[in-house]
Design an enzyme around this catalytic site. Structure first.
Site: not given
Ligand code: COS
Length: 379
Positions: A359, A363, A335, A131, A157, A361, A125-126
């Site tokens: 880890e 959403e 209460g 997200s 953490t 949201t 996270t930055e």
């Molecule tokens: N397992 C393996 N590969 C995955 C994957 C998973 N669960 N989810 C995505 N990928 C891969 C995709 O297949 C894609 O691969 P290619 O580039 O080869 O096509 C690549 O990763 C990018 O995937 P995608 O386009 O779905 O990425 P997005 O940027 O749209 O992001 C979300 C997807 C929003 C789901 C992701 O950024 C996310 O989980 N964000 C939340 C992060 C988070 O939880 N932060 C808090 C951390 S605190 S510890």
């Protein structure tokens, strides 16, 4: 599906250990807002800092179901201890288990599983990449055999108590999530500064900090896996991490429910006969059981080497949201006494809110689930 005999026995042992060694310290840990080093030492003595690592690398080699049970039980006793252990195992140790080469495993795994020289953290996270994890601004630039890392992370953490971290940095000028790589970085690496501790609403004993990297020189041997694989590695790690945050929310919900029931049994017997309260108890009980089933289902899929991304997102989403709901309802039933720190309820209410935010949201979980629904509908 029932737990196996071995899993049931492990659950009973964890319940006993947590009630004896963790729960009695939980209120003080929250009040002090200090990392619970003594409790973590006891956790380490039981091998619980190496739950997800195979035995040959110094871990307990537990299946995911048992790991989820452990996180639930620890969190039922103390949220701060729960998040510390969950983040260390799922986010710190697991990347080493899955992506490190044998030399890196030899150097880090047994040590991290023992906890002797500190825990492990996960630096993803930055400020502008939460997200949208692919928007990482931290950079890694090749310089001979080394990488020079610049940038920063936040809300990490275990950062202040870590021996090492796994971090992401953009190493290739490619749009989006591609071009991100991950590295292992030791606590005492020059230019790596572990910054101020966050003053949090809940989970006040867990050590959450910001990090900065100023021309940090890392040898190429510190790269985890291959260049450009960082984003996918972290997505895989978060799939597992979501099971553990779900289990943590479940433990907190169970703790709130148990505390509420004990309180009204001992102090407000008339409430037990109130149909309004009975209905609330029934609803809480059903929601807790549903969350448990979702977590066990995702865990069993992982144990069977099947895909579980959507199932872990569902488990985290549901368990986190009912966690908040159950803690709130428990407070409503009890209460004013629930508002006092004499009972664990107000602490649980503050602690469990993290689960809807950290880890990924709620959403983000909905996004992962919805994308899968849409994909299925089109195929
Ligand atoms: N397992 C393996 N590969 C995955 C994957 C998973 N669960 N989810 C995505 N990928 C891969 C995709 O297949 C894609 O691969 P290619 O580039 O080869 O096509 C690549 O990763 C990018 O995937 P995608 O386009 O779905 O990425 P997005 O940027 O749209 O992001 C979300 C997807 C929003 C789901 C992701 O950024 C996310 O989980 N964000 C939340 C992060 C988070 O939880 N932060 C808090 C951390 S605190 S510890």
């Amino acid at each position: 599906m029932e737990l196996t005999d071995k899993q049931t026995q492990f659950q009973q042992e964890m319940r006993e250990f947590c009630e004896q060694e963790i729960e009695p310290n939980a209120a003080q840990i929250d009040r002090d807002g200090e990392f619970p080093a003594d409790v973590i030492n006891k956790v380490a003595d039981r091998g619980l800092l190496g739950m997800v690592a195979p035995k040959e690398w110094g871990g307990l080699g537990l299946d995911t179901v048992s790991y989820a049970i452990a996180v639930e039980e620890i969190s039922r006793a103390c949220g701060s201890t729960g998040i510390t252990v969950a983040a260390h195992n799922s986010l710190g140790v697991m990347p080493m288990v899955l992506f490190a080469n044998d030399k890196q495993k030899n150097e880090y795994l047994a040590l991290l599983c023992s906890g002797k020289d500190g825990l492990c953290s996960f630096g993803l996270t930055e400020p502008d990449a939460g997200s949208d994890a692919g928007a990482t601004k931290t950079t890694g630039v090749r310089d001979g055999d080394d990488w020079i890392i610049n940038g920063g992370k936040c809300f990490i953490t275990n950062a202040g108590v870590c021996k090492a971290l796994v971090i992401t940095a953009k190493t290739q000028k490619i749009q989006g999530s591609r071009g991100i790589s991950s590295f292992i970085i030791d606590r005492d690496t020059p230019g790596f500064v572990i910054g101020k501790k966050e003053n949090k609403m809940g989970l006040r004993g867990s050590d959450t900090r910001e990090l900065s990297f100023e021309n940090v020189r890392l040898p190429a041997t510190k790269m985890l896996g291959n260049e450009g694989e960082g984003f996918k590695q972290f997505m895989i790690i978060l799939d597992g991490g979501r099971i553990s945050i779900g289990a943590m929310a479940l433990g907190l919900a169970q703790g709130a429910y148990d505390s509420c029931l004990k309180y009204i049994r001992e102090n407000r017997k008339s409430l037990i006969n109130s149909q309004a309260v009975q209905f609330q108890l029934a609803d809480m009980h059903v929601k807790i059981q549903c969350a448990r089933h979702l977590i066990l289902h995702a865990s069993r899929l992982e144990d069977a080497n099947q895909t579980f991304s959507v199932e872990s997102a569902m488990a985290k989403l549901y368990a986190s949201e009912i966690g908040t709901e159950v803690a709130r309802t428990a407070m409503q039933i009890v209460g004013p006494d629930a508002y006092s720190s004499e009972l664990p309820l107000e602490r649980i209410y503050r602690d469990v809110r993290l689960c809807e935010v950290g880890e990924g949201t709620s959403e983000i979980q909905r996004l992962v689930i919805a994308r899968d629904i849409i994909k299925c509908d089109l195929s």
